[in-house]
Design an enzyme around this catalytic site. Structure first.
Site, PDB file in Angstrom:
ATOM      1  N   GLU A  40      -1.866 -10.278  -5.120  1.00 43.35           N
ATOM      2  CA  GLU A  40      -1.790 -10.154  -3.659  1.00 43.35           C
ATOM      3  C   GLU A  40      -3.193 -10.332  -3.096  1.00 43.35           C
ATOM      4  O   GLU A  40      -4.064  -9.495  -3.315  1.00 43.35           O
ATOM      5  CB  GLU A  40      -1.226  -8.774  -3.301  1.00 43.35           C
ATOM      6  CG  GLU A  40      -1.272  -8.476  -1.823  1.00 43.35           C
ATOM      7  CD  GLU A  40      -0.996  -6.993  -1.521  1.00 43.35           C
ATOM      8  OE1 GLU A  40      -0.275  -6.309  -2.292  1.00 43.35           O
ATOM      9  OE2 GLU A  40      -1.521  -6.509  -0.503  1.00 43.35           O
ATOM     10  N   ARG A  44      -7.894 -10.151   4.719  1.00 47.72           N
ATOM     11  CA  ARG A  44      -8.919  -9.292   5.327  1.00 47.72           C
ATOM     12  C   ARG A  44     -10.267  -9.969   5.398  1.00 47.72           C
ATOM     13  O   ARG A  44     -11.232  -9.367   5.848  1.00 47.72           O
ATOM     14  CB  ARG A  44      -9.075  -8.000   4.517  1.00 47.72           C
ATOM     15  CG  ARG A  44      -7.841  -7.166   4.494  1.00 47.72           C
ATOM     16  CD  ARG A  44      -8.090  -5.852   3.815  1.00 47.72           C
ATOM     17  NE  ARG A  44      -6.840  -5.304   3.352  1.00 47.72           N
ATOM     18  CZ  ARG A  44      -6.721  -4.293   2.525  1.00 47.72           C
ATOM     19  NH1 ARG A  44      -7.806  -3.696   2.060  1.00 47.72           N
ATOM     20  NH2 ARG A  44      -5.543  -3.865   2.147  1.00 47.72           N
ATOM     21  N   THR A  68      -1.787  -7.524   3.624  1.00 46.74           N
ATOM     22  CA  THR A  68      -2.250  -7.239   4.995  1.00 46.74           C
ATOM     23  C   THR A  68      -1.704  -8.286   5.967  1.00 46.74           C
ATOM     24  O   THR A  68      -2.380  -8.711   6.898  1.00 46.74           O
ATOM     25  CB  THR A  68      -3.797  -7.163   5.062  1.00 46.74           C
ATOM     26  OG1 THR A  68      -4.326  -6.620   3.834  1.00 46.74           O
ATOM     27  CG2 THR A  68      -4.240  -6.245   6.197  1.00 46.74           C
ATOM     28  N   LYS A 128       7.071  -1.413   0.140  1.00 52.84           N
ATOM     29  CA  LYS A 128       5.744  -0.940  -0.248  1.00 52.84           C
ATOM     30  C   LYS A 128       5.603   0.475   0.319  1.00 52.84           C
ATOM     31  O   LYS A 128       5.986   0.723   1.466  1.00 52.84           O
ATOM     32  CB  LYS A 128       4.696  -1.871   0.355  1.00 52.84           C
ATOM     33  CG  LYS A 128       3.267  -1.325   0.359  1.00 52.84           C
ATOM     34  CD  LYS A 128       2.301  -2.431   0.703  1.00 52.84           C
ATOM     35  CE  LYS A 128       0.990  -1.873   1.235  1.00 52.84           C
ATOM     36  NZ  LYS A 128      -0.180  -2.551   0.668  1.00 52.84           N
TER      37      LYS A 128
END
Ligand code: 3PG
Length: 208
Positions: A40, A44, A68, A128
């Site tokens: 993943e 960011r 994110t 998640k």
């Protein structure tokens, strides 16, 4: 590929923050060499989308997704970069719609029972759990085993190699994520051999 298949590919998913796209291919190879099959890359950093594209191209055996992911625009960008799935810290209707329209499997984040139930109503059963340690940790997710039996969780946030086995011992946790396998600094230092060692240790963790 659906999210259940992606989750089933391994018990540990590295959460990656990458500053230079040129590090993506060696990073992907380092993870594969250690036995990790899913990664993943978080959105960011300015390099994240280029890194996803580079990693996906260089490492076809690695299932590369984005973390994110917060907006429909992100979902489109991830799909266009060749990302296979999206992970989000929480979930909004716009994000869910955006991922669906981009045909991007979504692992949506939740940290309360009501958020989980709302996502269940929208058809999600694999969530998640974020931020895992801060939001109640093992006792919280253990308390959901019976009442929220229809859900499986991928916790991230504050999990380490040392604590991962306790999480994986729970029946509602098929996999978990963490930055400890490929921390930002090791990537920045191009210390790919240590990342491979970390990946190997993580890949050897068993489901309890
Ligand atoms: C994150 O917030 O970056 C992920 O949940 C990973 O958290 P960690 O750095 O505590 O492993």
């Amino acid at each position: 590929m659906k999210i259940d298949k992606i989750i089933a590919a391994g018990h540990v998913m590295p959460v990656i923050v990458i500053d230079r796209a040129e590090d993506a291919a060696p990073l992907g190879n380092a993870l594969l060499e250690g036995g990790i099959q899913t990664a993943e890359v978080t959105l960011r950093t300015p390099a994240a989308l280029d890194a996803i594209e580079a990693m996906a191209k260089a490492c076809p055996e690695l299932t590369v997704g984005a973390g994110t992911v917060m907006t429909a625009d992100h979902a489109r960008q991830v799909r266009d970069a060749g990302g296979c799935f999206a992970v989000s810290p929480g979930a909004t209707d716009a994000l869910i719609k955006g991922c669906s329209e981009a045909d991007l499997p979504l692992l949506p984040g939740a940290s309360t029972v009501s958020e989980m139930m709302a996502l269940g109503e929208k058809g999600f059963s694999i969530l998640k759990f974020f931020p895992a340690t801060a939001a109640g940790g093992l006792p919280f997710i253990n308390a959901l085993v019976s009442p929220l039996a229809q859900f499986q969780f991928c916790p991230t946030g504050g999990i380490t190699l040392a604590t991962a086995p306790q999480w994986l011992a729970l029946p509602n946790i098929p996999c978990l994520g963490g930055s400890w396998i490929a921390p930002q600094k090791l990537i920045a230092d191009r210390d790919f051999s240590t990342i491979t060692q970390n990946a190997r240790a993580a890949a050897q963790l068993n489901k309890g």
